[in-house]
Design an enzyme around this catalytic site. Structure first.
Site, PDB file in Angstrom:
ATOM      1  N   GLU A 252      46.156 -32.670 -21.852  1.00 18.31           N
ATOM      2  CA  GLU A 252      45.817 -31.748 -22.944  1.00 18.31           C
ATOM      3  C   GLU A 252      46.264 -30.313 -22.658  1.00 18.31           C
ATOM      4  O   GLU A 252      46.060 -29.422 -23.466  1.00 18.31           O
ATOM      5  CB  GLU A 252      44.330 -31.817 -23.299  1.00 18.31           C
ATOM      6  CG  GLU A 252      43.374 -31.766 -22.151  1.00 18.31           C
ATOM      7  CD  GLU A 252      41.926 -32.002 -22.574  1.00 18.31           C
ATOM      8  OE1 GLU A 252      41.635 -32.116 -23.771  1.00 18.31           O
ATOM      9  OE2 GLU A 252      41.068 -32.016 -21.669  1.00 18.31           O
TER      10      GLU A 252
ATOM     11  N   HIS B 262      21.607 -29.488 -38.791  1.00 16.60           N
ATOM     12  CA  HIS B 262      20.981 -30.814 -38.724  1.00 16.60           C
ATOM     13  C   HIS B 262      21.196 -31.618 -39.991  1.00 16.60           C
ATOM     14  O   HIS B 262      21.453 -32.809 -39.953  1.00 16.60           O
ATOM     15  CB  HIS B 262      19.476 -30.668 -38.492  1.00 16.60           C
ATOM     16  CG  HIS B 262      19.144 -30.391 -37.069  1.00 16.60           C
ATOM     17  ND1 HIS B 262      17.995 -29.755 -36.687  1.00 16.60           N
ATOM     18  CD2 HIS B 262      19.816 -30.673 -35.946  1.00 16.60           C
ATOM     19  CE1 HIS B 262      17.985 -29.651 -35.385  1.00 16.60           C
ATOM     20  NE2 HIS B 262      19.071 -30.203 -34.912  1.00 16.60           N
TER      21      HIS B 262
ATOM     22  N   ASP C   5      43.377 -30.253 -27.920  1.00 20.18           N
ATOM     23  CA  ASP C   5      43.645 -29.159 -26.984  1.00 20.18           C
ATOM     24  C   ASP C   5      45.134 -29.003 -26.709  1.00 20.18           C
ATOM     25  O   ASP C   5      45.615 -27.886 -26.525  1.00 20.18           O
ATOM     26  CB  ASP C   5      42.885 -29.381 -25.669  1.00 20.18           C
ATOM     27  CG  ASP C   5      41.462 -28.872 -25.782  1.00 20.18           C
ATOM     28  OD1 ASP C   5      41.275 -27.783 -26.362  1.00 20.18           O
ATOM     29  OD2 ASP C   5      40.534 -29.566 -25.336  1.00 20.18           O
TER      30      ASP C   5
ATOM     31  N   CYS D 237      43.377 -39.766 -27.730  1.00 21.43           N
ATOM     32  CA  CYS D 237      41.967 -39.701 -28.128  1.00 21.43           C
ATOM     33  C   CYS D 237      41.658 -38.434 -28.924  1.00 21.43           C
ATOM     34  O   CYS D 237      40.518 -38.193 -29.294  1.00 21.43           O
ATOM     35  CB  CYS D 237      41.049 -39.832 -26.918  1.00 21.43           C
ATOM     36  SG  CYS D 237      41.217 -38.473 -25.764  1.00 21.43           S
TER      37      CYS D 237
HETATM   38  C1  PEP Z   1      41.123 -33.270 -27.360  1.00 24.83           C
HETATM   39  O1  PEP Z   1      41.245 -32.149 -26.852  1.00 24.83           O
HETATM   40  O2  PEP Z   1      41.964 -33.765 -28.136  1.00 24.83           O
HETATM   41  C2  PEP Z   1      39.947 -34.093 -27.050  1.00 24.83           C
HETATM   42  C3  PEP Z   1      39.886 -35.351 -27.392  1.00 24.83           C
HETATM   43  O3  PEP Z   1      38.913 -33.497 -26.443  1.00 24.83           O
HETATM   44  P1  PEP Z   1      37.922 -32.457 -27.160  1.00 24.83           P
HETATM   45  O4  PEP Z   1      38.222 -32.498 -28.632  1.00 24.83           O
HETATM   46  O5  PEP Z   1      36.556 -32.929 -26.825  1.00 24.83           O
HETATM   47  O6  PEP Z   1      38.297 -31.176 -26.521  1.00 24.83           O
HETATM   48 MG    MG Z   2      39.998 -31.546 -25.215  1.00 21.66          MG
END
Ligand code: PEP
Ligand code: MG
Length: 600
Positions: A460, A218, A484, A531
């Protein structure tokens, strides 16, 4: 008295500037940004001051009463802090205060020590510490990292009660955070409760260092939200650092320099000034469009985990939310799942906070490193197990509930749906069929939603990147989850420290997959974003834009820096170097190419 303290500090100041004063460095876990320079203010856990004695039979009920009063006072203290939270306080702070209040009424923490006083005649402090030790052992055995770290909350609540019993009303000094010599103070403690951190922010302490804590503790979460330089998990800083020692915190590096030499101190003062100037300059870019020197417009979006984070996305001028990790709504609920209504309210709140800018909500990406309490993810190899969409397709009611909630929120602003971990064609078909079913269910009850809601696939899994035609035919957009994609392409568990050195986001295999994805999506005329973590790394911005990416989604804290980088790029000058990078299978050539891009 004040004069005496002044004299004391002045002489200490001289002492700490002595040439022969031994300087040393501590390494901890970096949890926020910035540099803090100040003198150490040590906070000792109250448990160290606890007395142990037996209470006479006739005084047992009075001792019980003493502990009960301390519990009530602790609750009053928490309520007071809660009621005085400033309007701009991070929302998670109120939640942490509530958790501490809950502990104060929990039988294991509040009632058991009363029984220990009655049965064993221990004094109140001893009884409390005895029971806390039992609880801490139980927490230590919990496998879930997040829950195990909640043991810090128990220690913090116990510390608050003990301080009240011992007679020190608050755990933090009522100070302005600046001593008589006008130097700033840095709190050094075994651990600090989030509630105390709130006071700590008000009293303008400039940083904190703790022995305990991890990335998801936290205190780490709050320090990031409050933007206070901090280093946690130093192991024994509170034993090695002395009251009034000069300290430098370089929080991005996770380093603490104790008793720095004058020359080092000056160096960090300069770094601090430079950083302040950079942050100030970046803040001015909030409303500026992200356009490259050659006139290419780039869409910079924010990644968020909770509806409250939409405020931070707005503050940095994000064009929208490119990734709402909805699984965070499902976590830490002691086995209960969020209802359709609860989810709808959360999604609607996010959509409204983004004031017309699009919000891309990713459906539940549960499993592997993101377990949800009541969902069993105990497979042999969780990263390759029943994760994300695979899980949702085996739990149609849970999935339909989420889809209905997202669809309902789409009546209040622009919403896109993003599906994680797709790799098979039938998974796409089943997902789209379930979305149609959710739409039918809403139509049946005359509930409004965006009938043309866009559905995208996360790329991914390498299989998805290698079968893009399957995706571009059926989906409205793509978003590459590089975290991923790297994990699965290079076959390294992204949570395993032992293989962390093999995590390479510019491995030729990754660059090939990214290039293929952007080219295929552009040819098919469907939007493609990144992302994952690569999107927020300014060292890669030139490469990604040069490859053809025009949409990047990242944590809000990284967005303005990326925007500045975008504005400095002339894409026409990057083309040759990027071609060279993409043709290479040699990591040295690739690294040289990326460095060369920075110099253009
Ligand atoms: C990713 O895998 O790049 C992604 C954006 O999702 P997460 O990090 O939540 O697995
Ligand atoms: Mg991911």
């Amino acid at each position: 008295m004040r004069q005496l303290r002044h004299w004391w500090r002045k002489n200490l100041a001289r002492a700490s500037n002595r040439e022969n004063m031994a300087s040393f460095t501590l390494q901890g876990i970096p949890v926020s940004r910035g540099i803090a320079i100040g003198r150490a203010h040590l906070l000792h856990p109250a448990a160290l001051e606890v007395q142990h004695y037996l209470v006479a039979q006739e005084k047992v009920e009075a001792e019980v009463q003493r502990l009960q009063n301390a519990l009530l006072d602790a609750e009053r203290e928490l309520q007071k802090i809660r009621s005085e939270l400033p309007a701009d306080a991070p929302p998670e702070l109120a939640a942490f205060l509530d958790v501490h209040s809950l502990f104060l009424t929990d039988p294991m923490l509040a009632h058991a020590p009363l029984e220990i006083i009655r049965s064993r005649h221990y004094n109140a402090e001893w009884a409390l510490v005895t029971q806390i030790d039992v609880l801490l052992v139980q927490f230590e055995e919990i496998e879930d990292d997040y829950l195990r770290e909640r043991k810090a909350d128990i220690e913090q609540v116990a510390d608050r009660i003990l301080k009240l019993l011992i007679g020190t009303a608050t755990s933090l000094p009522q100070s302005t955070g600046v001593d008589e010599l006008n130097t700033h103070m840095i709190v050094v403690a075994h651990d600090i409760s989030p509630a105390d951190m709130m006071q700590f922010q008000n009293s303008a302490f400039v940083g904190f260092i703790t022995d305990e804590g991890g990335r998801s503790s936290h205190t780490a979460i709050v320090s990031r939200s409050l933007g206070i330089p901090a280093v946690v998990g130093t192991g024994n800083a509170s034993h090695l650092i002395k009251q009034d020692d000069w300290l430098v915190i370089d929080s991005e590096a996770g380093v603490v320099i104790v008793a720095p030499q004058q020359i080092i101190l000056e160096e960090y003062r300069e770094k601090q000034t430079v950083l302040h100037r950079i942050y100030k300059k970046l803040a001015k870019l909030k409303k500026t469009l992200a356009i490259t020197k050659d006139g290419t417009a780039i869409t910079l979006l924010a990644n968020i985990e909770l509806p409250e984070h939409a405020t931070a996305a707005g503050e940095v001028g994000a064009c929208g939310v490119g990734l709402f990790r909805s699984e965070f709504l499902f976590m830490g609920r002691n086995g209960s799942l969020p209802s359709e209504e609860e989810q709808f309210i959360a999604y609607k709140k996010t959509v409204q906070a983004m004031k017309g800018r699009p919000v891309t909500i990713r459906t539940l990406d549960v499993g592997a490193d993101k377990p949800v309490d009541d969902i069993d993810t105990s497979t042999l190899n969780p990263a390759l197990g029943l994760r994300a969409i695979r899980y949702c397709l085996t739990e149609p009611q849970l999935f339909l509930t989420q889809l209905r909630a997202i669809l309902r929120a789409s009546a209040f602003g622009k919403v896109n749906i993003l599906i994680p971990m797709l790799s098979h064609s039938f998974e796409i078909d089943q997902t789209l069929a379930m979305l149609e079913q959710a739409k039918r269910q809403l139509r049946l009850h005359d509930i409004a939603f965006d009938n043309h809601i866009k559905v995208g696939a996360m790329i991914e899994v390498p299989a998805a990147a290698l079968c893009l035609p399957m995706f571009v035919q059926k989906m409205d957009f793509l978003s590459i989850g590089t975290n991923d994609l790297i994990q699965y392409t290079l076959a390294i568990d992204r949570t395993d420290y032992a293989v962390a050195h093999l995590y390479d986001d510019v491995h030729p295999a990754i660059l090939q997959l990214l290039a293929m994805t952007v080219q295929t999506a552009n040819k098919a005329g469907i939007p493609v974003a990144i992302c994952g973590g690569m999107a927020g790394d300014i060292k890669l911005t030139r490469l990604l834009l040069g490859m053809g990416f025009r949409e990047l989604s990242m944590p809000p804290a990284q967005l303005l820096e990326v925007k500045q980088e975008v504005m400095n790029i002339d894409l026409s000058t990057c083309a040759m170097t990027i071609k060279k990078i993409l043709r290479s299978y040699d990591s040295v050539t690739i690294a040289e190419g990326i460095r060369a891009l920075q110099l253009l």
